[in-house]
Design a protein around this motif. Sequence first.
Motif, PDB file in Angstrom:
ATOM      1  N   LEU A 220       0.818  -1.205   0.000  1.00  0.00           N
ATOM      2  CA  LEU A 220       0.000   0.000   0.000  1.00  0.00           C
ATOM      3  C   LEU A 220       0.857   1.262   0.000  1.00  0.00           C
ATOM      4  CD1 LEU A 220      -2.894   1.011  -0.004  1.00  0.00           C
ATOM      5  CD2 LEU A 220      -2.889   0.906   2.501  1.00  0.00           C
ATOM      6  N   LEU A 221       1.929   1.290   0.797  1.00  0.00           N
ATOM      7  CA  LEU A 221       2.802   2.459   0.810  1.00  0.00           C
ATOM      8  C   LEU A 221       3.404   2.722  -0.569  1.00  0.00           C
ATOM      9  CD1 LEU A 221       4.712   2.078   4.208  1.00  0.00           C
ATOM     10  CD2 LEU A 221       2.885   3.700   3.660  1.00  0.00           C
ATOM     11  N   GLN A 222       3.751   1.659  -1.274  1.00  0.00           N
ATOM     12  CA  GLN A 222       4.323   1.849  -2.604  1.00  0.00           C
ATOM     13  C   GLN A 222       3.271   2.287  -3.615  1.00  0.00           C
ATOM     14  OE1 GLN A 222       7.967  -0.997  -3.341  1.00  0.00           O
ATOM     15  NE2 GLN A 222       6.496  -2.060  -2.034  1.00  0.00           N
ATOM     16  N   LEU A 223       2.043   1.786  -3.481  1.00  0.00           N
ATOM     17  CA  LEU A 223       0.963   2.303  -4.328  1.00  0.00           C
ATOM     18  C   LEU A 223       0.767   3.798  -4.095  1.00  0.00           C
ATOM     19  CD1 LEU A 223      -2.004  -0.255  -4.368  1.00  0.00           C
ATOM     20  CD2 LEU A 223      -0.461   0.351  -6.246  1.00  0.00           C
ATOM     21  N   MET A 224       1.040   4.262  -2.891  1.00  0.00           N
ATOM     22  CA  MET A 224       0.925   5.676  -2.559  1.00  0.00           C
ATOM     23  C   MET A 224       2.086   6.493  -3.103  1.00  0.00           C
ATOM     24  SD  MET A 224      -0.334   5.095   1.387  1.00  0.00           S
ATOM     25  CE  MET A 224      -0.446   6.820   1.848  1.00  0.00           C
ATOM     26  N   VAL A 321      -8.333   5.522  -3.360  1.00  0.00           N
ATOM     27  CA  VAL A 321      -8.263   6.891  -2.848  1.00  0.00           C
ATOM     28  C   VAL A 321      -6.820   7.351  -2.701  1.00  0.00           C
ATOM     29  CG1 VAL A 321      -8.691   8.324  -0.803  1.00  0.00           C
ATOM     30  CG2 VAL A 321     -10.504   6.852  -1.695  1.00  0.00           C
ATOM     31  N   VAL A 322      -5.946   6.465  -2.193  1.00  0.00           N
ATOM     32  CA  VAL A 322      -4.562   6.870  -1.897  1.00  0.00           C
ATOM     33  C   VAL A 322      -3.594   6.563  -3.035  1.00  0.00           C
ATOM     34  CG1 VAL A 322      -4.960   6.549   0.566  1.00  0.00           C
ATOM     35  CG2 VAL A 322      -3.959   4.675  -0.764  1.00  0.00           C
ATOM     36  N   ARG A 323      -4.033   5.857  -4.055  1.00  0.00           N
ATOM     37  CA  ARG A 323      -3.157   5.411  -5.134  1.00  0.00           C
ATOM     38  C   ARG A 323      -2.527   6.587  -5.881  1.00  0.00           C
ATOM     39  NH1 ARG A 323      -2.905   0.908  -8.609  1.00  0.00           N
ATOM     40  NH2 ARG A 323      -4.696  -0.064  -7.575  1.00  0.00           N
ATOM     41  N   VAL A 324      -1.212   6.455  -6.149  1.00  0.00           N
ATOM     42  CA  VAL A 324      -0.482   7.426  -6.957  1.00  0.00           C
ATOM     43  C   VAL A 324       0.101   6.771  -8.207  1.00  0.00           C
ATOM     44  CG1 VAL A 324       1.561   8.934  -7.011  1.00  0.00           C
ATOM     45  CG2 VAL A 324       0.040   8.954  -5.031  1.00  0.00           C
ATOM     46  N   ILE A 325       0.510   5.506  -8.093  1.00  0.00           N
ATOM     47  CA  ILE A 325       1.116   4.801  -9.224  1.00  0.00           C
ATOM     48  C   ILE A 325       0.212   3.659  -9.660  1.00  0.00           C
ATOM     49  CG2 ILE A 325       3.438   5.401  -8.450  1.00  0.00           C
ATOM     50  CD1 ILE A 325       3.777   2.508  -7.524  1.00  0.00           C
ATOM     51  N   SER A 326       0.459   3.147 -10.847  1.00  0.00           N
ATOM     52  CA  SER A 326      -0.329   2.045 -11.378  1.00  0.00           C
ATOM     53  C   SER A 326       0.155   0.718 -10.795  1.00  0.00           C
ATOM     54  CB  SER A 326      -0.218   1.997 -12.902  1.00  0.00           C
ATOM     55  OG  SER A 326       1.093   1.612 -13.285  1.00  0.00           O
ATOM     56  N   ASP A 327      -0.676  -0.304 -10.930  1.00  0.00           N
ATOM     57  CA  ASP A 327      -0.269  -1.646 -10.505  1.00  0.00           C
ATOM     58  C   ASP A 327       1.023  -2.067 -11.174  1.00  0.00           C
ATOM     59  OD1 ASP A 327      -2.475  -1.908  -8.885  1.00  0.00           O
ATOM     60  OD2 ASP A 327      -3.647  -3.055 -10.332  1.00  0.00           O
ATOM     61  N   TRP A 328       1.136  -1.827 -12.460  1.00  0.00           N
ATOM     62  CA  TRP A 328       2.281  -2.339 -13.199  1.00  0.00           C
ATOM     63  C   TRP A 328       3.557  -1.571 -12.911  1.00  0.00           C
ATOM     64  CZ3 TRP A 328       2.466  -7.010 -15.099  1.00  0.00           C
ATOM     65  CH2 TRP A 328       1.246  -7.679 -15.241  1.00  0.00           C
ATOM     66  N   LEU A 330       4.218  -0.618  -9.899  1.00  0.00           N
ATOM     67  CA  LEU A 330       4.621  -1.298  -8.670  1.00  0.00           C
ATOM     68  C   LEU A 330       5.140  -2.693  -8.955  1.00  0.00           C
ATOM     69  CD1 LEU A 330       4.854  -1.757  -5.647  1.00  0.00           C
ATOM     70  CD2 LEU A 330       2.402  -2.204  -5.564  1.00  0.00           C
ATOM     71  N   LEU A 331       4.447  -3.454  -9.777  1.00  0.00           N
ATOM     72  CA  LEU A 331       4.849  -4.841 -10.035  1.00  0.00           C
ATOM     73  C   LEU A 331       6.247  -4.928 -10.635  1.00  0.00           C
ATOM     74  CD1 LEU A 331       1.475  -6.265 -11.370  1.00  0.00           C
ATOM     75  CD2 LEU A 331       2.575  -6.821  -9.193  1.00  0.00           C
TER      76      LEU A 331
END
Length: 379
Positions: A220-224, A321-328, A330-331
Motif C-alpha cells: 500500500l505504501l508503494q501504491l501511494m 483513494v490513496v493510489r499514486v502509481i499504477s499496478d504495473w 509497482l509490479l
Amino acid sequence: MTSKYNTSRTGQAVARSWSDSETLPLVSIIVVNYNGEPHLATCLGSLLKDTYPARQILVVDNASTDDSRTVLDNVSSLHSEIRVIWSSDNLGYAGGVNLGLESANGEFIAVLNMDVTVKPGWLMPLVTFLREHPETGAVNPLIALADGEHVNAAGQDVHVTGLGFNRCLDRPVESIGHMAFRISGIQGAAFLVRRALLNRIGGIDTTGFLYHEDVNLSWLLQLMGFDLYCVPDAIVCHDYSLTMYAGKLHLLERNRLAMLLAYLRWSSLVLLSPALLITEFLLWGYCLLRGWEFVRAKMVSYRWVLERWPQIQERRRLAEVVRVISDWTLLRRLRWSYAVDQIVTLGRERGDSTRQPAGGLPEEALNQYSKRGYRAGEH
C-alpha cells in the motif's frame, strides 16, 4: 542513494545532518507483546540503553497469559519513560500496533517485535534517512539473527503474487555493506514509518490478525508513491528461524489472497493470472508434501477470503483513494522469481514446528481452520 551520516558497524551513529539549532524528531517506539516474558526484559533493556533522546516507548500487551505482566510492571516502575498499554483481548500484531498508535505522539513510529534486541545507535540512522529522503515512507534496519553474525532480513523481497521472502537470509552481516538500498517490502519485526502515512490509511490493516501485515503495508505504501529502504548501519537482532506450521500457512495464505484482491485492479489480476496460478500450484504441492493439516489450512483460506468480501471491498476503495502509481509500475519493482533456497528449507521441514507460538488465533480462524488450540502472537 546514500545518506549524509557516518556510522560504525557497532551502530554508534554520528549524525552530520543535524544543525545545533535543530530539534531531533520524536519517535514513538511500539513494542507488541503476547506471552513474550522470556524476551521482554532483554528487548526493553536494549531500548533503554540507546542514546536517542527524543523517544516514547509504548508496550502493548495483547492480553498475555504468562508472566509478562510481572516483567512489565517491574520495568515500567523503574523506568518512567516506558508506558504499558494493556489490552483485554488479543488484537493480533496489526491491532496491537494500532492500539499503540492511539497513544503515540511521535513524528515517526518504530514498530518492534518483543523478541527483538536493538544495537546501540540503531535509531539515529533510520530517523536521519527518513528526514533526508521525504520520498521514502518506511525503513528497515538490518535485522540480524540472534547470533548477531548472520542476517534474518535486509528488508523483504516481495513477489508479484504477494509472497514475502526474507532478503539476504543467512548471509553474513558483514557482507551487506553500509549503503542504504531500496527494498520491495519492509520486514515487520522492526521498522520505522512516518506516522502521517499510518494516520492517512487508518493504521495497519487488522483484517488478517497476524502474519503478512508487513507485506500488506509495503504494497500500500508503494501504491501511494513512497519508496522503502533498508538502512544497514542500523542493526537489531531477532530470535528467528525459518519454519512453517499449518496455522501459520492458513493465516499467510488468506491474508495474501485478500491483499491481492484488495490492491490489484481487475485487469491486473487477469494479466497476472499465469503467475498467480503458478504460485497456487507450488503452494498446493507444498501442502500435499506436508500432509492433510496443511491441505486443510490452504482450503479454508479460500473460504475465509470469500466471507471477508465486504472488508476486501473497503480496502479496494481505500487503495483507489490513496493510489499514486499504477499496478504495473509497482509490479516492476517486485520480485518475479522465487527464493528457491527458502522454499527448499521449508519443504524439507518435517513434524511439528518448534516455533508454534503461544497466543490465540482469532475466533473465526479457530472455528474454520481447526478445533485444536492453535495459538498466535509471534510475528
